[in-house]
Design a protein around this motif. Sequence first.
Motif, PDB file in Angstrom:
ATOM      1  N   ARG A 156       0.845  -1.204   0.000  1.00  0.00           N
ATOM      2  CA  ARG A 156       0.000   0.000   0.000  1.00  0.00           C
ATOM      3  C   ARG A 156       0.882   1.257   0.000  1.00  0.00           C
ATOM      4  NH1 ARG A 156      -5.186   1.653  -1.190  1.00  0.00           N
ATOM      5  NH2 ARG A 156      -6.156   2.801   0.512  1.00  0.00           N
ATOM      6  N   GLY A 157       1.947   1.224   0.814  1.00  0.00           N
ATOM      7  CA  GLY A 157       2.878   2.352   0.867  1.00  0.00           C
ATOM      8  C   GLY A 157       2.147   3.652   1.133  1.00  0.00           C
ATOM      9  N   ASP A 158       2.526   4.651   0.365  1.00  0.00           N
ATOM     10  CA  ASP A 158       1.878   5.957   0.488  1.00  0.00           C
ATOM     11  C   ASP A 158       0.613   5.936  -0.374  1.00  0.00           C
ATOM     12  OD1 ASP A 158       1.038   8.531   0.351  1.00  0.00           O
ATOM     13  OD2 ASP A 158       2.915   9.352  -0.428  1.00  0.00           O
ATOM     14  N   GLU A 159      -0.514   6.114   0.277  1.00  0.00           N
ATOM     15  CA  GLU A 159      -1.808   6.049  -0.412  1.00  0.00           C
ATOM     16  C   GLU A 159      -1.916   6.997  -1.594  1.00  0.00           C
ATOM     17  OE1 GLU A 159      -5.852   6.361   1.374  1.00  0.00           O
ATOM     18  OE2 GLU A 159      -4.725   5.642   3.109  1.00  0.00           O
ATOM     19  N   ASP A 160      -1.183   8.101  -1.529  1.00  0.00           N
ATOM     20  CA  ASP A 160      -1.276   9.084  -2.607  1.00  0.00           C
ATOM     21  C   ASP A 160      -0.249   8.848  -3.723  1.00  0.00           C
ATOM     22  OD1 ASP A 160      -3.346  10.387  -1.319  1.00  0.00           O
ATOM     23  OD2 ASP A 160      -1.912  11.425   0.002  1.00  0.00           O
ATOM     24  N   ALA A 161       0.621   7.868  -3.502  1.00  0.00           N
ATOM     25  CA  ALA A 161       1.643   7.594  -4.527  1.00  0.00           C
ATOM     26  C   ALA A 161       0.995   6.887  -5.719  1.00  0.00           C
ATOM     27  CB  ALA A 161       2.744   6.726  -3.935  1.00  0.00           C
TER      28      ALA A 161
ATOM     29  N   ASN B  33       2.043   4.342  -7.319  1.00  0.00           N
ATOM     30  CA  ASN B  33       2.141   2.880  -7.310  1.00  0.00           C
ATOM     31  C   ASN B  33       1.440   2.233  -6.116  1.00  0.00           C
ATOM     32  OD1 ASN B  33       3.844   3.723  -5.350  1.00  0.00           O
ATOM     33  ND2 ASN B  33       5.593   2.438  -5.989  1.00  0.00           N
ATOM     34  N   THR B  34       0.621   2.990  -5.411  1.00  0.00           N
ATOM     35  CA  THR B  34      -0.076   2.386  -4.258  1.00  0.00           C
ATOM     36  C   THR B  34      -1.040   1.304  -4.734  1.00  0.00           C
ATOM     37  OG1 THR B  34      -1.369   2.846  -2.277  1.00  0.00           O
ATOM     38  CG2 THR B  34      -2.005   4.043  -4.243  1.00  0.00           C
ATOM     39  N   VAL B  35      -1.178   0.263  -3.910  1.00  0.00           N
ATOM     40  CA  VAL B  35      -2.065  -0.851  -4.259  1.00  0.00           C
ATOM     41  C   VAL B  35      -3.494  -0.520  -3.819  1.00  0.00           C
ATOM     42  CG1 VAL B  35      -2.612  -3.162  -3.390  1.00  0.00           C
ATOM     43  CG2 VAL B  35      -0.392  -2.731  -4.427  1.00  0.00           C
ATOM     44  N   SER B  36      -4.435  -0.654  -4.755  1.00  0.00           N
ATOM     45  CA  SER B  36      -5.835  -0.308  -4.448  1.00  0.00           C
ATOM     46  C   SER B  36      -6.642  -1.505  -3.999  1.00  0.00           C
ATOM     47  CB  SER B  36      -6.509   0.297  -5.674  1.00  0.00           C
ATOM     48  OG  SER B  36      -5.863   1.478  -6.040  1.00  0.00           O
ATOM     49  N   CYS B  37      -6.136  -2.703  -4.255  1.00  0.00           N
ATOM     50  CA  CYS B  37      -6.907  -3.900  -3.899  1.00  0.00           C
ATOM     51  C   CYS B  37      -5.961  -5.090  -3.784  1.00  0.00           C
ATOM     52  CB  CYS B  37      -7.934  -4.159  -5.001  1.00  0.00           C
ATOM     53  SG  CYS B  37      -8.945  -5.610  -4.705  1.00  0.00           S
ATOM     54  N   VAL B  38      -6.235  -5.964  -2.830  1.00  0.00           N
ATOM     55  CA  VAL B  38      -5.444  -7.196  -2.667  1.00  0.00           C
ATOM     56  C   VAL B  38      -6.344  -8.375  -3.037  1.00  0.00           C
ATOM     57  CG1 VAL B  38      -4.178  -8.631  -1.024  1.00  0.00           C
ATOM     58  CG2 VAL B  38      -4.109  -6.129  -0.822  1.00  0.00           C
ATOM     59  N   LEU B  39      -5.847  -9.245  -3.920  1.00  0.00           N
ATOM     60  CA  LEU B  39      -6.644 -10.391  -4.382  1.00  0.00           C
ATOM     61  C   LEU B  39      -5.894 -11.677  -4.057  1.00  0.00           C
ATOM     62  CD1 LEU B  39      -7.011  -8.298  -7.416  1.00  0.00           C
ATOM     63  CD2 LEU B  39      -9.099  -9.402  -6.652  1.00  0.00           C
ATOM     64  N   ILE B  40      -6.536 -12.574  -3.340  1.00  0.00           N
ATOM     65  CA  ILE B  40      -5.849 -13.788  -2.861  1.00  0.00           C
ATOM     66  C   ILE B  40      -6.575 -15.040  -3.346  1.00  0.00           C
ATOM     67  CG2 ILE B  40      -5.054 -15.046  -0.821  1.00  0.00           C
ATOM     68  CD1 ILE B  40      -4.897 -12.442   0.655  1.00  0.00           C
TER      69      ILE B  40
ATOM     70  N   ASP C 227      -6.949  -1.226   9.316  1.00  0.00           N
ATOM     71  CA  ASP C 227      -5.957  -0.207   9.675  1.00  0.00           C
ATOM     72  C   ASP C 227      -5.267   0.420   8.468  1.00  0.00           C
ATOM     73  OD1 ASP C 227      -6.706  -1.049  12.119  1.00  0.00           O
ATOM     74  OD2 ASP C 227      -4.779  -1.923  12.705  1.00  0.00           O
ATOM     75  N   VAL C 228      -5.140  -0.350   7.380  1.00  0.00           N
ATOM     76  CA  VAL C 228      -4.469   0.201   6.198  1.00  0.00           C
ATOM     77  C   VAL C 228      -5.530   0.734   5.220  1.00  0.00           C
ATOM     78  CG1 VAL C 228      -2.850  -0.345   4.308  1.00  0.00           C
ATOM     79  CG2 VAL C 228      -2.574  -1.447   6.525  1.00  0.00           C
ATOM     80  N   GLY C 229      -6.738   0.192   5.325  1.00  0.00           N
ATOM     81  CA  GLY C 229      -7.854   0.719   4.525  1.00  0.00           C
ATOM     82  C   GLY C 229      -7.879   0.227   3.091  1.00  0.00           C
ATOM     83  N   VAL C 230      -7.377  -0.994   2.883  1.00  0.00           N
ATOM     84  CA  VAL C 230      -7.361  -1.523   1.521  1.00  0.00           C
ATOM     85  C   VAL C 230      -8.344  -2.706   1.435  1.00  0.00           C
ATOM     86  CG1 VAL C 230      -5.376  -3.065   1.954  1.00  0.00           C
ATOM     87  CG2 VAL C 230      -5.819  -2.296  -0.351  1.00  0.00           C
ATOM     88  N   PRO C 231      -9.148  -2.806   0.367  1.00  0.00           N
ATOM     89  CA  PRO C 231     -10.024  -3.971   0.241  1.00  0.00           C
ATOM     90  C   PRO C 231      -9.231  -5.245  -0.036  1.00  0.00           C
ATOM     91  CG  PRO C 231     -10.319  -2.508  -1.659  1.00  0.00           C
ATOM     92  CD  PRO C 231      -9.350  -1.839  -0.733  1.00  0.00           C
ATOM     93  N   VAL C 232      -9.629  -6.334   0.600  1.00  0.00           N
ATOM     94  CA  VAL C 232      -8.968  -7.630   0.388  1.00  0.00           C
ATOM     95  C   VAL C 232     -10.025  -8.623  -0.083  1.00  0.00           C
ATOM     96  CG1 VAL C 232      -7.703  -9.525   1.464  1.00  0.00           C
ATOM     97  CG2 VAL C 232      -7.204  -7.163   2.132  1.00  0.00           C
ATOM     98  N   LEU C 233      -9.823  -9.159  -1.284  1.00  0.00           N
ATOM     99  CA  LEU C 233     -10.767 -10.108  -1.867  1.00  0.00           C
ATOM    100  C   LEU C 233     -10.137 -11.499  -1.864  1.00  0.00           C
ATOM    101  CD1 LEU C 233     -11.673  -7.290  -2.985  1.00  0.00           C
ATOM    102  CD2 LEU C 233     -12.433  -8.474  -5.031  1.00  0.00           C
ATOM    103  N   CYS C 234     -10.707 -12.411  -1.076  1.00  0.00           N
ATOM    104  CA  CYS C 234     -10.180 -13.774  -0.989  1.00  0.00           C
ATOM    105  C   CYS C 234     -11.079 -14.720  -1.780  1.00  0.00           C
ATOM    106  CB  CYS C 234     -10.148 -14.238   0.466  1.00  0.00           C
ATOM    107  SG  CYS C 234      -9.066 -13.239   1.486  1.00  0.00           S
TER     108      CYS C 234
END
Length: 285
Positions: free
Chosen positions: A76-81, A83-90, A110-117
Amino acid sequence: MGKLYFNYSTMNAGKSTALLQAAYNYEERGMAVLLLTAACDDRSGRGRIASRVGLARNAEVFDASTDLYERVRTARGDEDADNTVSCVLIDEAQFLTKTQVWQLARAVDDVGVPVLCYGLRVDFRGELFPGSAALLAWADELREVRTVCFCGKKATMVVRRGADGNPLTHGDQVGIGGEEQYVSLCRRHFRAATSKNDDGKSEAVRFVESALGAPALPPGRALPAKIREPPPPPLMTVTPIKARAASPAGPAQRAGPVAGVFSGLRPAPRVFCIGGLGAGPPRSS
Ligand SMILES: Nc1ncnc2c1ncn2[C@@H]1O[C@H](COP(=O)(O)OP(=O)(O)O)[C@@H](O)[C@H]1O
Ligand SMILES: Cc1cn([C@H]2C[C@H](O)[C@@H](COP(=O)(O)O)O2)c(=O)[nH]c1=O
């Protein structure tokens, strides 16, 4: 704010297809995604998510020692960068540990990223996998990716075939494999196929044989007559665009389950329509 999603189903339902479609949806809108799959499931090569419809992509791998909170936070890094990751897919999320599902929940919160499993709900014995149990308990949203049994009902169970061709009822929970070993069935036909009496068993076992091809008997042992008989000509033959590369089965066997579904046992016209429902990114995140 993101959510933790669990897209669950049986095998060969369209989970990987749906995952790859969701990834594509994000990327075509200019958003980066983080793809992860289980290191142990190397049917298409380690770190490769491959769907039976032919889509495939490289992914990072996780095993029980991977700290997924840290991995997501770093990605995720810096949300405004840019190359920030917008979604995690597992993919193969059934192989997550309970601790890792907590790590993903924390990443969402805490990081605020959607995670799709995406993963299996139950194993060949009808027992929950650890990752699935945790996701069913803690995910914000549960979505079923549907497919059908040979009878046309929704498939919710998976049988594993033993070396003698019969469905197994005991054994190690993890057994990496594909269509040469596993078939998805509705609960009624799963019960029939794995039961000790003959109440509907022969019909279900015949289907499993037809779908999986000849059992892997030790060299020198003849196959039973009913298995040596050639299957009836298919009403409609569908050749998978890409079979899983690492499958130990030969090409004829890999094409088996799809041809088997259409080989006159039952018309199953909804197979290709239902599989893969629910693809695309979540609307609410
Ligand atoms: N050539 C094809 N064209 C369209 N759909 C296909 C083809 N081959 C397989 N399928 C469908 O793809 C789905 C399996 O997709 P996949 O993503 O590999 O499943 P899963 O990840 O759930 O095991 C099934 O619904 C199957 O019927
Ligand atoms: C039912 C069952 C499955 N597995 C393994 C077999 C495959 O490697 C994966 C599921 O693959 P999918 O097509 O991507 O859904 O899980 C297992 O280890 N144990 C089982 O009981």
